[in-house]
Design a protein around this motif. Sequence first.
Motif, PDB file in Angstrom:
ATOM      1  N   GLY A 149      11.090  14.688   8.283  1.00 11.07           N
ATOM      2  CA  GLY A 149      10.161  15.646   8.868  1.00 11.07           C
ATOM      3  C   GLY A 149       9.841  16.816   7.973  1.00 11.07           C
ATOM      4  O   GLY A 149       9.087  17.714   8.364  1.00 11.07           O
ATOM      5  N   ALA A 150      10.422  16.836   6.757  1.00 12.36           N
ATOM      6  CA  ALA A 150      10.205  17.959   5.846  1.00 12.36           C
ATOM      7  C   ALA A 150       8.922  17.824   5.035  1.00 12.36           C
ATOM      8  O   ALA A 150       8.670  18.641   4.144  1.00 12.36           O
ATOM      9  CB  ALA A 150      11.397  18.099   4.909  1.00 12.36           C
ATOM     10  N   GLY A 151       8.130  16.791   5.322  1.00 11.35           N
ATOM     11  CA  GLY A 151       6.883  16.609   4.601  1.00 11.35           C
ATOM     12  C   GLY A 151       6.130  15.419   5.153  1.00 11.35           C
ATOM     13  O   GLY A 151       6.656  14.647   5.974  1.00 11.35           O
ATOM     14  N   PRO A 152       4.890  15.229   4.715  1.00 13.73           N
ATOM     15  CA  PRO A 152       4.080  14.097   5.190  1.00 13.73           C
ATOM     16  C   PRO A 152       4.467  12.805   4.485  1.00 13.73           C
ATOM     17  O   PRO A 152       5.254  12.818   3.538  1.00 13.73           O
ATOM     18  CB  PRO A 152       2.663  14.515   4.824  1.00 13.73           C
ATOM     19  N   SER A 153       3.897  11.696   4.922  1.00  8.58           N
ATOM     20  CA  SER A 153       4.088  10.431   4.224  1.00  8.58           C
ATOM     21  C   SER A 153       3.512  10.550   2.819  1.00  8.58           C
ATOM     22  O   SER A 153       2.555  11.287   2.590  1.00  8.58           O
ATOM     23  CB  SER A 153       3.404   9.289   4.976  1.00  8.58           C
ATOM     24  N   PRO A 154       4.108   9.841   1.851  1.00  8.66           N
ATOM     25  CA  PRO A 154       3.649   9.967   0.462  1.00  8.66           C
ATOM     26  C   PRO A 154       2.203   9.538   0.296  1.00  8.66           C
ATOM     27  O   PRO A 154       1.708   8.650   0.980  1.00  8.66           O
ATOM     28  CB  PRO A 154       4.604   9.057  -0.312  1.00  8.66           C
ATOM     29  N   LEU A 155       1.517  10.182  -0.658  1.00  6.77           N
ATOM     30  CA  LEU A 155       0.105   9.918  -0.936  1.00  6.77           C
ATOM     31  C   LEU A 155      -0.006   9.074  -2.194  1.00  6.77           C
ATOM     32  O   LEU A 155       0.586   9.408  -3.224  1.00  6.77           O
ATOM     33  CB  LEU A 155      -0.656  11.230  -1.141  1.00  6.77           C
ATOM     34  N   SER A 156      -0.774   8.007  -2.137  1.00  7.39           N
ATOM     35  CA  SER A 156      -0.981   7.177  -3.324  1.00  7.39           C
ATOM     36  C   SER A 156      -1.839   7.917  -4.340  1.00  7.39           C
ATOM     37  O   SER A 156      -2.909   8.424  -4.007  1.00  7.39           O
ATOM     38  CB  SER A 156      -1.661   5.860  -2.930  1.00  7.39           C
ATOM     39  N   HIS A 157      -1.382   7.980  -5.587  1.00  8.09           N
ATOM     40  CA  HIS A 157      -2.160   8.681  -6.614  1.00  8.09           C
ATOM     41  C   HIS A 157      -3.463   7.937  -6.928  1.00  8.09           C
ATOM     42  O   HIS A 157      -4.428   8.540  -7.400  1.00  8.09           O
ATOM     43  CB  HIS A 157      -1.329   8.836  -7.892  1.00  8.09           C
ATOM     44  N   THR A 158      -3.486   6.617  -6.652  1.00  7.31           N
ATOM     45  CA  THR A 158      -4.690   5.842  -6.961  1.00  7.31           C
ATOM     46  C   THR A 158      -5.825   6.113  -5.977  1.00  7.31           C
ATOM     47  O   THR A 158      -6.992   5.886  -6.302  1.00  7.31           O
ATOM     48  CB  THR A 158      -4.376   4.342  -6.962  1.00  7.31           C
ATOM     49  N   THR A 159      -5.508   6.575  -4.775  1.00  4.62           N
ATOM     50  CA  THR A 159      -6.537   6.837  -3.773  1.00  4.62           C
ATOM     51  C   THR A 159      -6.526   8.302  -3.333  1.00  4.62           C
ATOM     52  O   THR A 159      -6.999   8.633  -2.253  1.00  4.62           O
ATOM     53  CB  THR A 159      -6.332   5.928  -2.543  1.00  4.62           C
TER      54      THR A 159
ATOM     55  N   GLY B 232       0.800  -1.214   0.000  1.00 10.29           N
ATOM     56  CA  GLY B 232       0.000   0.000   0.000  1.00 10.29           C
ATOM     57  C   GLY B 232       0.830   1.259   0.000  1.00 10.29           C
ATOM     58  O   GLY B 232       2.018   1.252   0.300  1.00 10.29           O
ATOM     59  N   THR B 233       0.193   2.355  -0.318  1.00 12.60           N
ATOM     60  CA  THR B 233       0.888   3.639  -0.334  1.00 12.60           C
ATOM     61  C   THR B 233       0.136   4.692   0.468  1.00 12.60           C
ATOM     62  O   THR B 233       0.309   5.874   0.258  1.00 12.60           O
ATOM     63  CB  THR B 233       1.065   4.136  -1.780  1.00 12.60           C
ATOM     64  N   GLU B 234      -0.756   4.256   1.367  1.00 13.32           N
ATOM     65  CA  GLU B 234      -1.495   5.209   2.157  1.00 13.32           C
ATOM     66  C   GLU B 234      -0.542   5.941   3.103  1.00 13.32           C
ATOM     67  O   GLU B 234       0.449   5.385   3.565  1.00 13.32           O
ATOM     68  CB  GLU B 234      -2.575   4.482   2.974  1.00 13.32           C
ATOM     69  N   PRO B 235      -0.837   7.182   3.435  1.00  4.01           N
ATOM     70  CA  PRO B 235       0.036   7.955   4.316  1.00  4.01           C
ATOM     71  C   PRO B 235      -0.134   7.545   5.765  1.00  4.01           C
ATOM     72  O   PRO B 235      -0.522   8.327   6.617  1.00  4.01           O
ATOM     73  CB  PRO B 235      -0.443   9.398   4.079  1.00  4.01           C
ATOM     74  N   ALA B 236       0.137   6.282   6.045  1.00  5.97           N
ATOM     75  CA  ALA B 236      -0.007   5.767   7.401  1.00  5.97           C
ATOM     76  C   ALA B 236       1.371   5.522   7.986  1.00  5.97           C
ATOM     77  O   ALA B 236       2.360   5.384   7.278  1.00  5.97           O
ATOM     78  CB  ALA B 236      -0.814   4.467   7.395  1.00  5.97           C
TER      79      ALA B 236
END
Length: 852
Positions: A461-471, A8-12
């Motif tokens: 810490g320079a940004g959030p966890s990556p966001l999946s483009h599919t969701t 998965g690529t959710e920002p978790a």
Amino acid sequence: MSQPRIVGTEPAELPADVPEYAERPPSYSRVVENQLTNEAGSLQANGRIDVNLESKVAKALEKIIDLQQEDIHNPPPDYTPEIPGKASSRELKLNIVIQIVGSRGDVQPFIALGSALKRDGHRVRIATHDVFVDFVSEAGLEFYPIGGDPAELMAFMVKNPGLIPQMKTLRDGEIRRKQTMMATMLEGCWRSCLDDDPFTKIPFVADAIIANPPSFAHIHCAQAMSIPVHLMFTMPWSSTQAFPHPLANLYSSSMKTPTANWVSYGVVEWLTWQGLGDVINKWRVSIGLDPVSSTEGPSLAEALKVPFTYCWSPALVPKPQDWPSHIDVCGFFFREPPPYTPPNELIEFLKSGPPPIYIGFGSIVVEDSQKLIDTVLDAVSLTGARAIISSGWSKLTGAPTPNVFYIQDCPHEWLFQNVAAVVHHGGAGTTACGLKNGVPTAIVPFFGDQPFWGHMIARSGAGPSPLSHTTLTPQKLAAAIQFCLTPEAKTAAGKIAEKMPAETGVLSAMESFYSHLPMKKMKCKVLPDQAASFIYKKGKRKFHLSKVAAQTLVDSSKIEEKHMRSAEINTIYIQNRRWDPLTAVLSASINTGSRMLSSTGEMVYNPYKEFRRGRAPDRSEEPNLRVHSAPARRAPSSHSGEPLPRENSTPSISNTLETQSIRSQKRNPLAVAGNMAGATLGGFGKFTATYFKGVVVDIPYAAAEGFRQVPRLYGEQPKEYKAIKDWKTGAIYGGRNFVDGITDGFTDLFTQPVKGAQEEGVAGAAKGFMKGTLGFATKVPSAGLGLVAYPFHGITKSIESALGAKNRKAILKARLKDAEYQTESMNLSYEDKCMIIDRFERVLRAENIESA
């Protein structure tokens, strides 16, 4: 502890025992589905590859991992924290071709490197896709088009981000188109090494190759031309126990985490080779090289210890301790900021409010661009921020609003100094530029190394966890933007920016490149400050000459061209390594059988093709085609001076008779039968040659090597000899192996038990007896088989070398042409020519003294 499965690529948040970069992006390549492939790795709904660590492939890699680390091709790693100092090779002026496959973001770092190399006095040619001709030329570098459409490649990657393509892609025929495109690019990379400049027609022959791994042609071009090759990339591509391959997910397994990390590289490389191996091998044959086996193809770079430079910041990803000294981590590559005058509308937008956020996805091509722009605009509206949106290759554009400004192409070096945060796809170049300017970053990855950089940003810490483009949803994107606007993110990005000025990425990469060049072989004997391109060989005399020295000596009749051949600066031998006699013989037998099966198919199919060709309708007899007309030719270039032909002009009598003769021959049953018989005989000849080569050469050679390598299993290093490259080295190899095998096989029966008893007493003596018995049972058979197998293997190498003579002549011809051009362009004075002749005569006298 078992390795968890990461998907998965959710920002978790990732599990506590898993590094934050453990989630891996999808791949550049694909394979055709089969049982073994599906067992080793499978495509998930999110486009990831889950590597099954319990598969046969993974277990086989686990068994040989210890052997690989002690193998001569992969010695125990030594860690050098700093790149070597300036190399003396800086004084040599080289023709360097840089081969790149990928997007604009992949090309841009090499623009910076090429510009720096040019300032050092080298001639630099960037070989990449045709669409980047202006991008390269505007930087003052030479350009060579290799074909391939990066937009089509990017679209393919987005739809098929894993190694195995979706069924819809198979049905649509995109796999065949991608393979055809790859074949075109391989040939383009080869031509870039020795073709004239396509615009100025100035001769060019490469003295060295720099390439990114997805270009795939690099090592093979270097082998054909015997020149140095150096790989550079923005993501991990070399096996390490520190972290998994960035393109792999790992199933839970009993395998130790460091071993699992190492194995993941082997599985990904193996799967990649399954998809492209056939295309690469067909192309290798066309340039005079023999095919590479499926066991060696996936790991060529590591087996040959090709120098590798990674262009990322060591402050973010330090060099792993188990990477050997020929692998360097140098820092991001930054080009000189291009001159840029922003439009007044952009200046006015920036001044009209607080710093905006930048949103752009570069060279990513999505199927539904409208959905993506709607998501972006809704997210901007939710945050209340101002935004600059780059249209990119997906042509993102929407209705104009006071808070949104749309741009086309704008240098990030300038733009990122004027924004509060950046949202992008996670390309290495864009990521580096954002970090350099201390800008918080949110990454929406699509494939490749993009999720890897997303996790690097999140870990810092320079940004959030990556966001999946599919969701991706407006709410998720808005939350990521709000994270970037926090003081904490700004502070973290600023700390990274403070460290980066000390990392001179391009200069360090240049020093890495220089330090790995084979300087002793590259220097001209007459002009030591010039790179050697020829070997002058007459009698016992043999030394290297540069293009200018060689051409001057030929012009002055001091030497003849017939005594010159292309210099072999970096000779590459690709050997099919064996681990034991059983798997060695099995592999050789399967390879021989598959080639025999292919030849059998040709014996049936090729005659059928000739039959169909003979039965093809003769369209010249159709009523509407009775009046034959000459086809219109392509208009010649304006500078050719050739008159344009008239359309529908009547052909000459000789052409008409020739055409009728050809058509009547096609209708002749005897001619068709003759062609069918010839096709059958050709297939039978190939079948027979394959059978005898397999039985007489390949299988005995595999058995001899398999027996010779068995002592590795109990920690003994087999003796190494010079690689077999012709009948002479094959005979020497066989003779030495025979003497050493017989001698060591018998002495081991006595020395091993004694040695074991001295070290471990009775138990050691028993172990020594077993080692001695095993050594006798393997070394003696290897000696006997090798006495015949190694010389025959050398003979086949000589035959293959003779078949590749056409390619070597083409390389020599190109170098002679380049030598003539360089000498003329230098406009040497009479004194310069006399100096070259005088030095040559002194070299001859020194050679005569040494030989005496």
